[in-house]
Design a protein around this motif. Structure first.
Motif, PDB file in Angstrom:
ATOM      1  N   ARG A 310       0.838  -1.209   0.000  1.00 42.71           N
ATOM      2  CA  ARG A 310       0.000   0.000   0.000  1.00 42.71           C
ATOM      3  C   ARG A 310       0.869   1.253   0.000  1.00 42.71           C
ATOM      4  O   ARG A 310       0.618   2.212  -0.722  1.00 42.71           O
ATOM      5  N   ILE A 311       1.883   1.255   0.854  1.00 41.13           N
ATOM      6  CA  ILE A 311       2.795   2.404   0.947  1.00 41.13           C
ATOM      7  C   ILE A 311       3.476   2.657  -0.395  1.00 41.13           C
ATOM      8  O   ILE A 311       3.662   3.806  -0.816  1.00 41.13           O
ATOM      9  N   ASN A 312       3.839   1.579  -1.080  1.00 38.85           N
ATOM     10  CA  ASN A 312       4.550   1.699  -2.365  1.00 38.85           C
ATOM     11  C   ASN A 312       3.608   1.898  -3.546  1.00 38.85           C
ATOM     12  O   ASN A 312       4.054   1.951  -4.692  1.00 38.85           O
ATOM     13  N   GLY A 313       2.288   1.975  -3.258  1.00 40.23           N
ATOM     14  CA  GLY A 313       1.331   2.275  -4.314  1.00 40.23           C
ATOM     15  C   GLY A 313       1.086   1.147  -5.294  1.00 40.23           C
ATOM     16  O   GLY A 313       0.675   1.388  -6.430  1.00 40.23           O
ATOM     17  N   ILE A 314       1.306  -0.102  -4.862  1.00 42.11           N
ATOM     18  CA  ILE A 314       1.140  -1.229  -5.790  1.00 42.11           C
ATOM     19  C   ILE A 314      -0.006  -2.136  -5.367  1.00 42.11           C
ATOM     20  O   ILE A 314      -0.105  -3.274  -5.824  1.00 42.11           O
ATOM     21  N   ASP A 315      -0.870  -1.662  -4.485  1.00 44.22           N
ATOM     22  CA  ASP A 315      -2.004  -2.476  -4.036  1.00 44.22           C
ATOM     23  C   ASP A 315      -3.309  -1.835  -4.487  1.00 44.22           C
ATOM     24  O   ASP A 315      -3.921  -1.075  -3.768  1.00 44.22           O
ATOM     25  N   GLU A 316      -3.710  -2.120  -5.697  1.00 43.07           N
ATOM     26  CA  GLU A 316      -4.988  -1.623  -6.218  1.00 43.07           C
ATOM     27  C   GLU A 316      -5.671  -2.756  -6.962  1.00 43.07           C
ATOM     28  O   GLU A 316      -5.102  -3.301  -7.910  1.00 43.07           O
ATOM     29  N   PRO A 317      -6.881  -3.152  -6.655  1.00 45.41           N
ATOM     30  CA  PRO A 317      -7.633  -2.670  -5.498  1.00 45.41           C
ATOM     31  C   PRO A 317      -7.121  -3.277  -4.200  1.00 45.41           C
ATOM     32  O   PRO A 317      -6.269  -4.168  -4.217  1.00 45.41           O
ATOM     33  N   ALA A 318      -7.642  -2.805  -3.081  1.00 46.96           N
ATOM     34  CA  ALA A 318      -7.217  -3.290  -1.775  1.00 46.96           C
ATOM     35  C   ALA A 318      -7.542  -4.783  -1.640  1.00 46.96           C
ATOM     36  O   ALA A 318      -8.631  -5.227  -1.997  1.00 46.96           O
ATOM     37  N   ILE A 319      -6.590  -5.558  -1.097  1.00 49.57           N
ATOM     38  CA  ILE A 319      -6.786  -6.998  -0.959  1.00 49.57           C
ATOM     39  C   ILE A 319      -7.779  -7.297   0.158  1.00 49.57           C
ATOM     40  O   ILE A 319      -7.911  -6.550   1.122  1.00 49.57           O
ATOM     41  N   LYS A 320      -8.481  -8.385   0.015  1.00 48.62           N
ATOM     42  CA  LYS A 320      -9.333  -8.941   1.073  1.00 48.62           C
ATOM     43  C   LYS A 320      -8.934 -10.409   1.180  1.00 48.62           C
ATOM     44  O   LYS A 320      -9.239 -11.210   0.297  1.00 48.62           O
TER      45      LYS A 320
END
Length: 369
Positions: A310-320
């Motif tokens: 998330r910090i590095n901007g590579i988590d889209e969309p957010a994981i579940k």
């Protein structure tokens, strides 16, 4: 250079490179020939150079620190999870600030403000109470947040949970296989996500076997030892008490065992028990308890991975993500007493029988979807 603190310029002169080259090398933003890196490393060792961590963080616009907010660090569950988070974060170059909130909303909001003020790059958040919308509203504009263990409904951030419903199902199935049909369920606050899911698994297992929990057999309260004692005392005073209990926390099981001892009863002779968590003390109780094991360390490690992404901007969309649970069978589940025996009514206290065996065997692991 006795008595003088070495600077990056000293290292650069000794290694015969520019200060900018040394800086970029230390920040892992430049690849150099092996002989050049060897000269820089040698100069750093000889001069005992220590980089200015604060200056590097200011240059990068990041703190290289993540926060971990937990309800109670004294609880072994959260202590083990914190250990896993710290180890995983350290391996990725991050430090961890631990925030023990006492499960208080005001403290949770204070630690959230630290994220807003850039005291940390991101926050791994655990709560142990329901949300009336306050947390969701406070969190909804924050990007670098990961939820573990309990949900905040309506919040679109990475979330890592365990298979609570399947765990409740496994626990109840274990009791049904032992011949029990009068099975009670004791759990925490009804507005908690994990509580609702574990109760769903309990009801699902009963339904599949044509069973149902009678009135008064399902009790919600707190995830603590005192409520376990209170709930067991109420259940065992019923005209037709249960022969088995699925408790949604090992802490609840401890309280249930306390109540049995107070009444001169024991498990599994008078009452079979299955818990949830597999806390470190679960195998040390008398009897060692059958319980559903949560993958606590994996929960913490996956939380760190999700936050760094998330910090590095590579988590889209957010994981579940859901992590699997396992039934650990020990000595707290016994076969249903023969017809007509039922539960022994309280009499004078008697010594508990010795525990025979302490081996664990795992069953019921379901593959991750």
């Amino acid at each position: 250079m006795p008595g003088t603190k070495a600077t990056i310029h000293d290292v650069a002169r000794a290694a015969r490179v520019s200060p900018t080259t040394v800086s970029r090398y230390l920040n892992n933003s430049l690849r150099l020939p092996s002989e050049t890196t060897a000269r820089i490393d040698h100069a750093i060792r000889e001069l005992r150079y220590r980089p200015n961590v604060l200056a590097r963080r200011l240059l990068k616009g990041a703190t290289e620190i993540i926060g971990l907010a937990t309800p109670d660090i004294g609880n072994p569950f959260f202590a083990e999870l914190a250990s896993a988070v710290e180890a995983r974060a350290g391996a990725s170059g991050y430090s961890v600030i631990l925030c023990s909130t006492g499960n208080r909303l005001d403290q949770e909001l204070i630690y959230l403000e630290r994220l807003a003020s850039r005291h940390v790059d991101g926050l791994i958040f655990l709560t142990n109470h329901g949300d009336d919308g306050t947390l969701r509203r406070a969190f909804e504009d924050r990007r670098n947040i990961v939820l573990l263990d309990e949900d905040i409904e309506g919040l679109d951030v990475p979330k890592v949970f365990v298979e609570n419903e399947h765990g409740g199902y496994l626990a109840t199935q274990c009791l049904i296989r032992a011949g029990h049909s009068r099975i009670a369920h004791v759990s925490g606050p009804q507005n908690l996500f994990s509580v609702r899911e574990r109760a769903q698994g309990f009801r699902k297992a009963l339904y599949e076997h044509g069973l149902a929990a009678p009135d008064g057999y399902v009790l919600f309260g707190r995830y603590d030892r005192d409520f376990g004692h209170e709930a067991a005392t109420r259940l065992l005073a019923l005209p037709e008490p249960p022969t088995a209990i699925f408790a949604a926390s090992d802490y609840l099981v401890m309280g249930i065992l306390d109540a049995l001892r107070d009444l001169g009863l024991s498990s599994p002779r008078d009452l079979s028990l299955v818990g949830f968590d597999d806390m470190p003390f679960a195998s040390l109780l008398d009897p060692p308890i059958t319980t559903v094991r949560q993958p606590i360390r994996s929960l913490g490690e996956r939380g760190v991975d999700a936050l760094i992404a998330r910090i590095n901007g590579i988590d889209e969309p957010a994981i579940k993500e859901r992590l699997p649970v396992t039934l650990i069978e020990r000595a707290s589940v016994g076969d249903l007493p023969k017809r007509g025996q039922g539960l022994r009514r309280p009499g004078r206290a008697r010594n508990l029988p010795p525990v025979t065996g302490n081996g664990d065997r795992t069953t019921g692991r379901r593959r991750k979807k």
